[in-house]
Design an enzyme around this catalytic site. Structure first.
Site, short mmCIF file in Angstrom:
data_model
loop_
_atom_site.label_atom_id
_atom_site.label_comp_id
_atom_site.label_asym_id
_atom_site.label_seq_id
_atom_site.Cartn_x
_atom_site.Cartn_y
_atom_site.Cartn_z
N LYS A 116 0.84 -1.20 0.00
CA LYS A 116 0.00 0.00 0.00
C LYS A 116 0.88 1.25 0.00
O LYS A 116 0.69 2.16 -0.78
CB LYS A 116 -0.92 -0.04 1.23
CG LYS A 116 -1.83 1.16 1.34
CD LYS A 116 -2.79 1.02 2.50
CE LYS A 116 -3.50 2.35 2.72
NZ LYS A 116 -4.39 2.34 3.86
N GLU A 162 -5.11 -6.45 14.67
CA GLU A 162 -4.53 -5.16 14.28
C GLU A 162 -5.64 -4.09 14.32
O GLU A 162 -5.37 -2.92 14.53
CB GLU A 162 -3.91 -5.25 12.88
CG GLU A 162 -2.90 -4.14 12.62
CD GLU A 162 -2.12 -4.29 11.31
OE1 GLU A 162 -2.68 -4.02 10.24
OE2 GLU A 162 -0.94 -4.67 11.37
N HIS A 211 -6.69 -33.05 17.63
CA HIS A 211 -5.62 -33.92 18.13
C HIS A 211 -4.50 -33.08 18.71
O HIS A 211 -3.37 -33.55 18.83
CB HIS A 211 -5.11 -34.81 16.99
CG HIS A 211 -6.19 -35.72 16.50
ND1 HIS A 211 -6.42 -36.96 17.04
CD2 HIS A 211 -7.17 -35.53 15.56
CE1 HIS A 211 -7.47 -37.52 16.44
NE2 HIS A 211 -7.93 -36.66 15.54
N LYS A 271 9.08 -0.94 14.23
CA LYS A 271 9.72 -0.64 12.93
C LYS A 271 10.84 0.38 13.14
O LYS A 271 11.95 0.24 12.60
CB LYS A 271 8.70 -0.02 11.96
CG LYS A 271 7.68 -0.98 11.41
CD LYS A 271 6.83 -0.25 10.37
CE LYS A 271 5.60 -1.02 9.98
NZ LYS A 271 4.67 -0.28 9.15
N GLU A 324 10.21 -5.01 4.54
CA GLU A 324 10.21 -6.41 4.11
C GLU A 324 9.93 -6.51 2.61
O GLU A 324 10.62 -7.21 1.88
CB GLU A 324 9.12 -7.20 4.86
CG GLU A 324 9.39 -7.45 6.32
CD GLU A 324 8.88 -6.32 7.22
OE1 GLU A 324 8.66 -5.20 6.71
OE2 GLU A 324 8.72 -6.57 8.42
N GLY A 381 -5.02 -1.75 4.86
CA GLY A 381 -4.27 -2.92 4.38
C GLY A 381 -5.00 -4.22 4.64
O GLY A 381 -5.15 -5.07 3.76
N ARG A 382 -5.50 -4.39 5.87
CA ARG A 382 -6.13 -5.66 6.22
C ARG A 382 -7.55 -5.79 5.68
O ARG A 382 -8.21 -6.79 5.90
CB ARG A 382 -6.09 -5.85 7.74
CG ARG A 382 -6.69 -4.71 8.52
CD ARG A 382 -6.31 -4.76 10.00
NE ARG A 382 -6.79 -3.59 10.72
CZ ARG A 382 -6.12 -2.45 10.84
NH1 ARG A 382 -4.94 -2.31 10.26
NH2 ARG A 382 -6.61 -1.45 11.53
O1 F6P Z 1 3.09 -2.95 9.68
C1 F6P Z 1 1.74 -3.15 9.57
C2 F6P Z 1 1.26 -2.81 8.21
O2 F6P Z 1 1.22 -1.45 8.05
C3 F6P Z 1 -0.09 -3.45 7.94
O3 F6P Z 1 -1.14 -2.74 8.43
C4 F6P Z 1 -0.07 -3.55 6.48
O4 F6P Z 1 -1.05 -4.42 6.02
C5 F6P Z 1 1.34 -4.05 6.26
O5 F6P Z 1 2.10 -3.36 7.22
C6 F6P Z 1 1.91 -3.86 4.89
O6 F6P Z 1 1.94 -2.53 4.52
P1 F6P Z 1 2.12 -2.10 3.02
O7 F6P Z 1 1.01 -2.67 2.24
O8 F6P Z 1 2.13 -0.61 3.03
O9 F6P Z 1 3.45 -2.66 2.55
#
Ligand code: F6P
Length: 563
Positions: free
Chosen positions: A215, A373, A404, A528, A221, A287-288
């Site tokens: 987003k 979240e 189980h 972060k 990452e 995002g979620r």
């Molecule tokens: O760190 C949490 C977050 O901001 C989430 O809310 C989001 O879904 C995810 O990181 C990824 O963010 P982006 O889509 O901006 O890479």
């Protein structure tokens, strides 16, 4: 834009006080065994249908009075008004000053022009992007869009994390039987190099398409993994002689093998991905809450337009239902309020979600981000502190595997764990073990678990089976453990969309009772920021000296043992 009203402190309302008293009555006098014996209509009273999904709430620790009191509370905190404000595009995400309009992502194209927010025709914009995605996916699926050597794309690697990953993975796994173009998807999320290394190892760069999903297009990452993927792609193609390593040949390869999904299209371009190969979404999509936006591009490539459209229709039908159904029969409202009942009045801490369908094995993980979240907050949307527990801890695994493993604790442990049991009438893979329909074995287990939880097994019943007296206590089941049974007709794109929308609105209802902004996520920021500083401290003595003693000692251990 109308101002969003201040949250009501639910705990200070008479409706809350009435529920506190009511919980004491129920705890003292109510058992599920007795409730079922006393009322032959209990099941029909507490069952509801929402489209193709059937809900049986009868095995919850509730009476008609409980639901009435819970709905009184929902009204006291203005669930309906806040729902309408959200769906109309008010900035209900106050801490980020944003509208919350994931509902617009699945509005039909006939709704174009019906929702103008901050000067934008949101449904029109959604359909413009959907049309571009469908056209792109068609080209990839039919082989018109090829890799740089002219080979058809056979693998999609979607790189993202959190909301840019969990939704697509969950749906890809959930709808695997609908994959119909010979294209596999793989999802890379973790910054741990083990993730990307293992996922790329079996792939051929010539037939692989990367979708970078972020987003913000700033996430450490995702950008790290996207750079790794770029290096892997270019090295692989050069090794095969498909490109000559010149800037022009590399740019051409990136154009054919990389597309992006983001709200920050300028950053996509800076990263080196052609803006023509970028699919946008908007800051009014959290995002979620974004699997039904361009974030789901990999799904359209794997499953095709019709499946994705059906998936969106599943969401949309629940949007309409949630908006129009009176609270008394409104399943997301009832489920959200029953969750509040357990969390705040019974002080349960966790909530299990147990899908009896292996294709839904990532659904609990998806729900963890969606629920925790969203509602893991300790201040309200106006900045005041909350005055009750918020945010249940969601967890789960598919049945029967969980039976189980951790079900022991649910059946006989000391904690109460409300659970949603999910199953489907029809299976995607009808199999027989001799004369036995294997799906009925699964459903038999699904039904047995909620029955055991609700009604338990007494000492006399255990003794009657000939159990030696000393071990009778260990073999008793107290019963009275709450669960909701959800039975769908089949796991389809439509029903999966409906499930996601259902839980989105459960989250909304709970968040409204707690007065929290279910659409921000400031709690992820400190980690972060510290990670950026600490990573420098590995090789910078000044930065290391600024760290706390524990961090310094752990970094020292790292240096001592690094191979
Ligand atoms: O760190 C949490 C977050 O901001 C989430 O809310 C989001 O879904 C995810 O990181 C990824 O963010 P982006 O889509 O901006 O890479």
């Amino acid at each position: 834009m109308p101002v969003v009203s201040a949250p009501v402190d639910a705990t200070q309302t008479p409706e809350w006080a009435a529920l506190v008293d009511h919980q004491k009555e129920i705890a003292a006098n109510f058992t599920l065994k007795k409730a079922f014996a006393d009322d032959p209509d209990r099941v029909s009273k507490f069952s509801h249908d929402m489209g193709e999904l059937h809900f049986d709430f009868s095995k919850n620790l509730i009476t008609e009075k409980t639901l009435k009191l819970l709905l009184d509370l929902a009204r006291a905190v203005h669930v309906e008004e806040r729902r309408d404000a959200m769906l109309a595009g008010e900035h209900v995400n106050t801490t980020e000053d944003r509208a919350v309009l994931h509902s617009a992502l699945r509005a039909p194209k006939s709704d174009r022009g019906s929702l103008m927010v901050d000067g934008q025709d949101v449904v029109g914009d959604v359909h413009d992007v959907l049309n571009r995605m469908y056209a792109f996916a068609d080209k990839v699926r039919s082989g018109v869009w090829t890799g740089v050597t002219g080979k058809k794309i056979e693998h999609v690697v979607s790189i993202g994390i959190g909301g840019s990953d969990l939704g697509p993975v969950m749906v890809y796994e959930g709808l695997k039987p609908f994959a119909n173009a010979g294209i596999d998807c793989t999802y890379v999320s973790n910054i741990d190099p083990n993730d990307i290394a293992e996922k790329l190892r079996p792939l051929d760069p010539e037939t692989t398409l990367m979708i970078v999903v972020s987003k913000t297009f700033t996430t450490l990452e995702t950008l790290t993994n996207a750079r790794e993927a770029k290096a892997w792609m270019l090295e692989g193609l050069e090794r095969k002689g498909a490109i000559d390593g010149s800037d022009a040949s590399c740019a051409d390869a990136i154009k054919k093998h990389f597309v992006a999904v983001s709200t920050a299209l300028d950053r996509v371009e800076e990263f080196g991905i052609d803006p023509e190969n970028a699919f946008g979404f908007w800051n009014w999509v959290g995002g979620r809450y974004s699997v039904d936006s361009a974030v789901g591009l990999s799904l359209i490539v794997a499953f095709g337009r019709e499946v994705f459209e059906e998936f969106l229709r599943g969401f949309h039908d629940v949007d309409v239902y949630f908006k129009e159904t009176p609270l008394e029969n409104n399943v997301p409202v009832l489920m959200g309020m029953i969750n509040v009942w357990y969390s705040n009045f019974w002080r349960t801490e966790t909530h299990a979600v147990l899908p009896y369908n292996q294709y839904m094995h990532r659904f609990p993980a998806y729900l963890q981000q969606l629920t925790m979240e969203s509602n893991g907050k300790s201040v309200r949307w106006d900045g005041s502190p909350v005055s009750c527990d918020t945010g249940e801890i969601f967890w789960g695994e598919p049945g029967t595997n969980g039976q189980h493993s951790f079900y022991q604790l649910i059946h006989q442990g000391t904690r109460m764990i409300p659970a949603d049991f999910i199953a489907f009438v029809n299976t995607e893979n009808p199999l027989k073990d001799g004369d036995q329909d294997t799906h009925e074995l699964l459903l038999g287990n699904f039904l047995a678990q909620t029955k055991a939880l609700a009604f338990g097994k007494t000492a006399d019943e255990v003794r009657a089976e000939g159990t030696p007296e000393p071990i009778v206590p260990a073999r008793c089941f107290a019963g009275n453990k709450p669960s909701t049974s959800i039975l769908g007709t089949a796991l389809t794109p439509h029903s999966l969309g409906a499930f996601v929308a259902l839980y989105e609105y459960i989250v909304f209802v709970e968040g409204t009772v707690w007065g929290v902004d279910s659409f921000d996520q400031w709690g992820v920021e400190l980690g972060k920021q510290l990670a950026r500083e600490i990573t420098v401290a590995f090789h910078d003595d000044e930065a290391l000296a600024e760290q706390d003693a524990s961090t310094q000692a752990l970094i020292a251990f790292y240096h001592e043992h690094r191979a």
